[in-house]
Design a protein around this motif. Sequence first.
Motif, PDB file in Angstrom:
ATOM      1  N   ALA A  45       0.571  -0.462   0.427  1.00  0.00           N
ATOM      2  CA  ALA A  45      -0.033  -0.013  -0.157  1.00  0.00           C
ATOM      3  C   ALA A  45       0.702   1.347   0.014  1.00  0.00           C
ATOM      4  N   ALA A  46       1.941   0.729   0.420  1.00  0.00           N
ATOM      5  CA  ALA A  46       2.812   2.271   1.291  1.00  0.00           C
ATOM      6  C   ALA A  46       3.397   2.320  -0.267  1.00  0.00           C
ATOM      7  N   ALA A  47       3.908   1.634  -0.941  1.00  0.00           N
ATOM      8  CA  ALA A  47       4.772   1.726  -2.436  1.00  0.00           C
ATOM      9  C   ALA A  47       4.052   1.694  -3.486  1.00  0.00           C
ATOM     10  N   ALA A  48       2.458   2.046  -2.813  1.00  0.00           N
ATOM     11  CA  ALA A  48       1.347   2.482  -4.265  1.00  0.00           C
ATOM     12  C   ALA A  48       0.832   3.655  -4.010  1.00  0.00           C
ATOM     13  N   ALA A  49       1.332   4.295  -2.192  1.00  0.00           N
ATOM     14  CA  ALA A  49       0.878   5.864  -3.014  1.00  0.00           C
ATOM     15  C   ALA A  49       2.526   6.375  -3.270  1.00  0.00           C
ATOM     16  N   LEU A  50       3.325   6.114  -3.207  1.00  0.00           N
ATOM     17  CA  LEU A  50       4.607   6.442  -3.328  1.00  0.00           C
ATOM     18  C   LEU A  50       4.812   6.510  -5.177  1.00  0.00           C
ATOM     19  N   ALA A  51       3.812   5.602  -6.041  1.00  0.00           N
ATOM     20  CA  ALA A  51       4.521   5.389  -7.334  1.00  0.00           C
ATOM     21  C   ALA A  51       2.672   6.590  -7.525  1.00  0.00           C
ATOM     22  N   ASP A  52       2.308   7.118  -6.836  1.00  0.00           N
ATOM     23  CA  ASP A  52       1.436   7.918  -7.184  1.00  0.00           C
ATOM     24  C   ASP A  52       1.747   9.386  -7.315  1.00  0.00           C
ATOM     25  N   SER A  53       2.825   9.499  -6.223  1.00  0.00           N
ATOM     26  CA  SER A  53       3.561  10.566  -5.853  1.00  0.00           C
ATOM     27  C   SER A  53       4.612  11.005  -6.973  1.00  0.00           C
ATOM     28  N   LYS A  54       5.145  12.764  -6.909  1.00  0.00           N
ATOM     29  CA  LYS A  54       5.677  13.229  -7.738  1.00  0.00           C
ATOM     30  C   LYS A  54       7.042  12.938  -7.180  1.00  0.00           C
ATOM     31  N   ILE A  55       8.318  12.931  -7.791  1.00  0.00           N
ATOM     32  CA  ILE A  55       9.883  12.661  -6.519  1.00  0.00           C
ATOM     33  C   ILE A  55      10.526  13.497  -7.586  1.00  0.00           C
ATOM     34  N   GLU A  56      10.593  14.905  -5.925  1.00  0.00           N
ATOM     35  CA  GLU A  56      11.616  16.064  -6.694  1.00  0.00           C
ATOM     36  C   GLU A  56      12.879  15.961  -6.099  1.00  0.00           C
ATOM     37  N   ILE A  57      13.393  16.170  -6.585  1.00  0.00           N
ATOM     38  CA  ILE A  57      15.047  16.467  -6.033  1.00  0.00           C
ATOM     39  C   ILE A  57      15.107  17.749  -5.454  1.00  0.00           C
ATOM     40  N   ARG A  58      15.475  18.788  -4.460  1.00  0.00           N
ATOM     41  CA  ARG A  58      15.519  19.555  -3.791  1.00  0.00           C
ATOM     42  C   ARG A  58      16.610  20.406  -3.178  1.00  0.00           C
ATOM     43  N   GLN A  59      17.138  21.827  -2.948  1.00  0.00           N
ATOM     44  CA  GLN A  59      18.584  21.433  -2.739  1.00  0.00           C
ATOM     45  C   GLN A  59      18.716  22.430  -0.931  1.00  0.00           C
ATOM     46  N   ILE A  60      19.671  22.419  -0.387  1.00  0.00           N
ATOM     47  CA  ILE A  60      19.556  22.356   0.947  1.00  0.00           C
ATOM     48  C   ILE A  60      20.155  24.071   0.510  1.00  0.00           C
ATOM     49  N   GLU A  61      19.288  25.002   1.346  1.00  0.00           N
ATOM     50  CA  GLU A  61      19.387  26.038   0.918  1.00  0.00           C
ATOM     51  C   GLU A  61      20.418  26.719   2.985  1.00  0.00           C
ATOM     52  N   VAL A  62      20.623  27.580   2.856  1.00  0.00           N
ATOM     53  CA  VAL A  62      20.918  28.645   4.347  1.00  0.00           C
ATOM     54  C   VAL A  62      20.828  30.013   4.057  1.00  0.00           C
ATOM     55  N   VAL A  63      20.722  30.321   5.636  1.00  0.00           N
ATOM     56  CA  VAL A  63      20.309  31.750   5.525  1.00  0.00           C
ATOM     57  C   VAL A  63      21.626  32.329   5.154  1.00  0.00           C
ATOM     58  N   VAL A  64      21.898  33.492   5.270  1.00  0.00           N
ATOM     59  CA  VAL A  64      23.252  34.530   5.025  1.00  0.00           C
ATOM     60  C   VAL A  64      22.703  35.612   5.729  1.00  0.00           C
ATOM     61  N   ASP A  65      23.318  36.463   6.341  1.00  0.00           N
ATOM     62  CA  ASP A  65      22.410  38.094   7.119  1.00  0.00           C
ATOM     63  C   ASP A  65      24.135  38.309   7.461  1.00  0.00           C
ATOM     64  N   PHE A  66      24.242  40.189   5.844  1.00  0.00           N
ATOM     65  CA  PHE A  66      24.972  41.096   6.117  1.00  0.00           C
ATOM     66  C   PHE A  66      24.852  42.419   6.107  1.00  0.00           C
ATOM     67  N   SER A  67      25.439  43.042   6.978  1.00  0.00           N
ATOM     68  CA  SER A  67      25.272  44.552   6.780  1.00  0.00           C
ATOM     69  C   SER A  67      26.081  45.033   6.379  1.00  0.00           C
ATOM     70  N   PHE A  68      26.057  46.032   5.785  1.00  0.00           N
ATOM     71  CA  PHE A  68      27.269  47.033   4.765  1.00  0.00           C
ATOM     72  C   PHE A  68      26.761  48.336   5.162  1.00  0.00           C
ATOM     73  N   THR A  69      27.190  49.504   3.944  1.00  0.00           N
ATOM     74  CA  THR A  69      26.923  50.750   4.517  1.00  0.00           C
ATOM     75  C   THR A  69      26.229  51.242   3.444  1.00  0.00           C
ATOM     76  N   TYR A  70      25.419  51.898   3.288  1.00  0.00           N
ATOM     77  CA  TYR A  70      24.483  52.250   1.394  1.00  0.00           C
ATOM     78  C   TYR A  70      25.966  52.872   0.258  1.00  0.00           C
ATOM     79  N   PRO A  71      27.161  53.060   0.082  1.00  0.00           N
ATOM     80  CA  PRO A  71      27.587  53.380  -0.565  1.00  0.00           C
ATOM     81  C   PRO A  71      27.961  51.872  -0.870  1.00  0.00           C
ATOM     82  N   MET A  72      28.153  51.301  -0.539  1.00  0.00           N
ATOM     83  CA  MET A  72      28.233  49.526  -0.931  1.00  0.00           C
ATOM     84  C   MET A  72      27.321  48.945  -1.352  1.00  0.00           C
TER      85      MET A  72
END
Length: 195
Positions: free
Chosen positions: A120-147
């Motif tokens: 039953a689990a295999a049947a549900a997976l067969a009906d699903s669309k498998i996707e490859i996704r990327q692991i993303e991270v968040v980068v914070d940066f502070s700078f002066t306006y002229p940059m």
Amino acid sequence: MTDEYKTISNKTGKGAYTEKRSKFLAFSHHVESLDKIKELLSQYKKDYYDARHICYAYILGADRKNFRANDDGEPSSTAGKPILGQINSNELTDILIVIVRYYGGINLGTGGLIVAYRTAAAAALADSKIEIRQIEVVVDFSFTYPMMNGVMHIIKEMQAKIVNQHFDNICDIKLRIRKSKADILRQKLAELNFE
């Protein structure tokens, strides 16, 4: 180090299996939090209140370390483990598979149950669309306006996504980028301070 993982799309996968008048209805969901899993399980218990068992398994996170299998009253390891086995054999994460069982009056035995839940689990997976996704991270940066021009040039060049920004005398920006590129982005932004 890879920065990709396999999951399923947001479309609910559906499958079914019948054995000796017992019906097994299977559903696969893309999930990203325990709260969403609890919400879905609660909904299944309401929608299928007359079912004998509602068994499930899930894996969360790109590292695939947060997982659980639940037999919901079936003999130990005859439901949750076979469901989890299907998730593992497809190397998926951020997924919940729920199987609703209506008892048909004839016992299937442990071997029969394992086959039924796995199929039953295999049947549900067969009906699903498998996707490859990327692991993303968040980068914070502070700078002066002229940059600003230099910062925007790097963001475009590195294909980072702006999550949040605040521009004043001191500007703050929050960026999302593929994990494997995060250190390069931090380095390029840091080098702007010395130009």
